[in-house]
Write an enzyme that holds these catalytic residues in place. Structure first.
Site, mmCIF file in Angstrom:
data_model
loop_
_atom_site.group_PDB
_atom_site.id
_atom_site.type_symbol
_atom_site.label_atom_id
_atom_site.label_comp_id
_atom_site.label_asym_id
_atom_site.label_seq_id
_atom_site.Cartn_x
_atom_site.Cartn_y
_atom_site.Cartn_z
ATOM 1 N N PRO A 2 4.402 -4.214 6.560
ATOM 2 C CA PRO A 2 3.848 -4.473 7.911
ATOM 3 C C PRO A 2 4.003 -3.248 8.810
ATOM 4 O O PRO A 2 5.085 -2.685 8.920
ATOM 5 C CB PRO A 2 4.708 -5.631 8.429
ATOM 6 C CG PRO A 2 5.468 -6.144 7.262
ATOM 7 C CD PRO A 2 5.567 -5.037 6.266
ATOM 8 N N GLU A 3 2.894 -2.827 9.407
ATOM 9 C CA GLU A 3 2.919 -1.715 10.360
ATOM 10 C C GLU A 3 2.660 -2.290 11.753
ATOM 11 O O GLU A 3 2.665 -3.509 11.931
ATOM 12 C CB GLU A 3 1.906 -0.649 9.932
ATOM 13 C CG GLU A 3 2.202 -0.156 8.509
ATOM 14 C CD GLU A 3 1.308 0.979 8.037
ATOM 15 O OE1 GLU A 3 0.767 1.715 8.876
ATOM 16 O OE2 GLU A 3 1.149 1.125 6.814
ATOM 17 N N LYS A 59 7.582 -1.279 14.796
ATOM 18 C CA LYS A 59 7.651 -2.346 13.799
ATOM 19 C C LYS A 59 8.776 -3.344 14.090
ATOM 20 O O LYS A 59 9.116 -4.156 13.237
ATOM 21 C CB LYS A 59 7.865 -1.737 12.405
ATOM 22 C CG LYS A 59 6.780 -0.737 11.995
ATOM 23 C CD LYS A 59 7.095 -0.178 10.614
ATOM 24 C CE LYS A 59 6.222 1.027 10.292
ATOM 25 N NZ LYS A 59 6.618 1.643 9.013
ATOM 26 N N ARG A 252 4.835 8.309 -0.725
ATOM 27 C CA ARG A 252 3.969 7.127 -0.846
ATOM 28 C C ARG A 252 2.657 7.541 -1.504
ATOM 29 O O ARG A 252 2.402 8.721 -1.721
ATOM 30 C CB ARG A 252 3.668 6.552 0.547
ATOM 31 C CG ARG A 252 4.903 6.216 1.365
ATOM 32 C CD ARG A 252 5.643 5.017 0.808
ATOM 33 N NE ARG A 252 4.811 3.823 0.827
ATOM 34 C CZ ARG A 252 4.686 3.025 1.882
ATOM 35 N NH1 ARG A 252 5.325 3.281 2.989
ATOM 36 N NH2 ARG A 252 3.913 1.949 1.810
#
Ligand SMILES: [Zn+2]
Length: 265
Positions: A2-3, A59, A252
């Site tokens: 979740p961003e 976040k 990533r």
């Protein structure tokens, strides 16, 4: 993971489903998620209170109780919220549960258990103590602030954008989106950016957040031009028709278009 927009959706979920309800019981099936607070302290702080208001920074989600303390939630890799009648079968992976007097429960659901749950007396000091960066959707975060934050920095642009102590809320997906829209290679370096490119990055950030929230972070409903819609497999670039690719970058997987994201500044 979740961003910023995904956590904003969770904030709205709490606003819609969990405010003004008396907390009857706090269940902590996964104490490993507790961050700086014991299950006993959390129960004592929340039982008998109601959730009154919410705040989000990057976040992080904060929920204020009627006693004035704030529940602090971070959703880690896979955290989300659910609301259901307490008597019904609970969803899987409930790590924390708030049972309300009206028979509903709010659940913190987190299969991978990288989420965090804590308490704080003051949101501003919580953020300052941990030196989190500014939230890019907060009042006062404008184009000039974005320029100022990037000025004088060096290193991989994507790593800087994802550094929560620089800007709070951008993760892998939205960083890729910003680079894609600005036409920057995933290996672009922040010290090479021209002011006009920083402008394009700022526009891409604000547009991506707004567009994502406008469709409740359902990427399938985004306009075609967003990379967020094309992250699965080797699709076609909606900007130039090139073939999208991925590479390992900043720890990533980056998705990008090798045809129009060649420029390094
Ligand atoms: Zn392209």
């Amino acid at each position: 993971m979740p961003e910023l927009p995904e956590v904003e959706m969770r904030r709205r979920f709490v606003e819609t489903h969990a405010l003004s309800l008396r907390i009857k019981r706090v269940a902590v099936p996964a104490p490993s998620l507790l961050d700086g607070v014991s299950a006993q302290t959390l129960r004592r702080a929340l039982t008998g209170q109601v959730f009154e208001t919410t705040h989000r920074h990057g976040k992080w989600l904060f929920v204020r109780t009627s006693a004035g303390r704030w529940l602090v939630l971070h959703f880690g890799m896979t955290g989300s919220l659910g609301c259901y009648p307490t008597r019904d079968a609970a969803p899987r992976f409930v790590r924390m549960r708030f049972d309300f007097a009206n028979g509903l429960s709010l659940a913190f659901i987190d299969p991978r258990k990288f989420g965090k749950v804590g308490l704080t007396n003051d949101v501003q000091s919580f953020l300052q103590d941990r030196r989190w960066g500014l939230d890019p959707t907060a009042p006062g975060f404008d184009r000039a602030a974005f320029h100022q934050i990037l000025r004088g920095r060096s290193g991989l642009l994507k790593a800087v954008l994802m550094n929560q102590r620089v800007i709070a809320g951008i993760g892998n997906l939205y960083a890729d989106e910003m680079l894609f829209q600005a036409g920057l290679h995933p290996a672009a370096r922040v010290e090479d950016l021209k002011p006009a490119t920083v402008d394009r990055l700022y526009d891409a950030m604000t547009e991506a957040f707004a567009a994502s929230l406008a469709v409740d972070t359902d990427y399938e409903r985004l306009p075609e031009r967003f990379l967020l819609r094309h992250r699965n497999g080797a699709g076609t670039c909606p900007k130039c028709g090139g073939t999208l690719a991925s590479l390992a970058n900043a720890g990533r997987t980056a998705y990008y278009c090798p045809r129009h994201q060649r420029k390094r500044s």
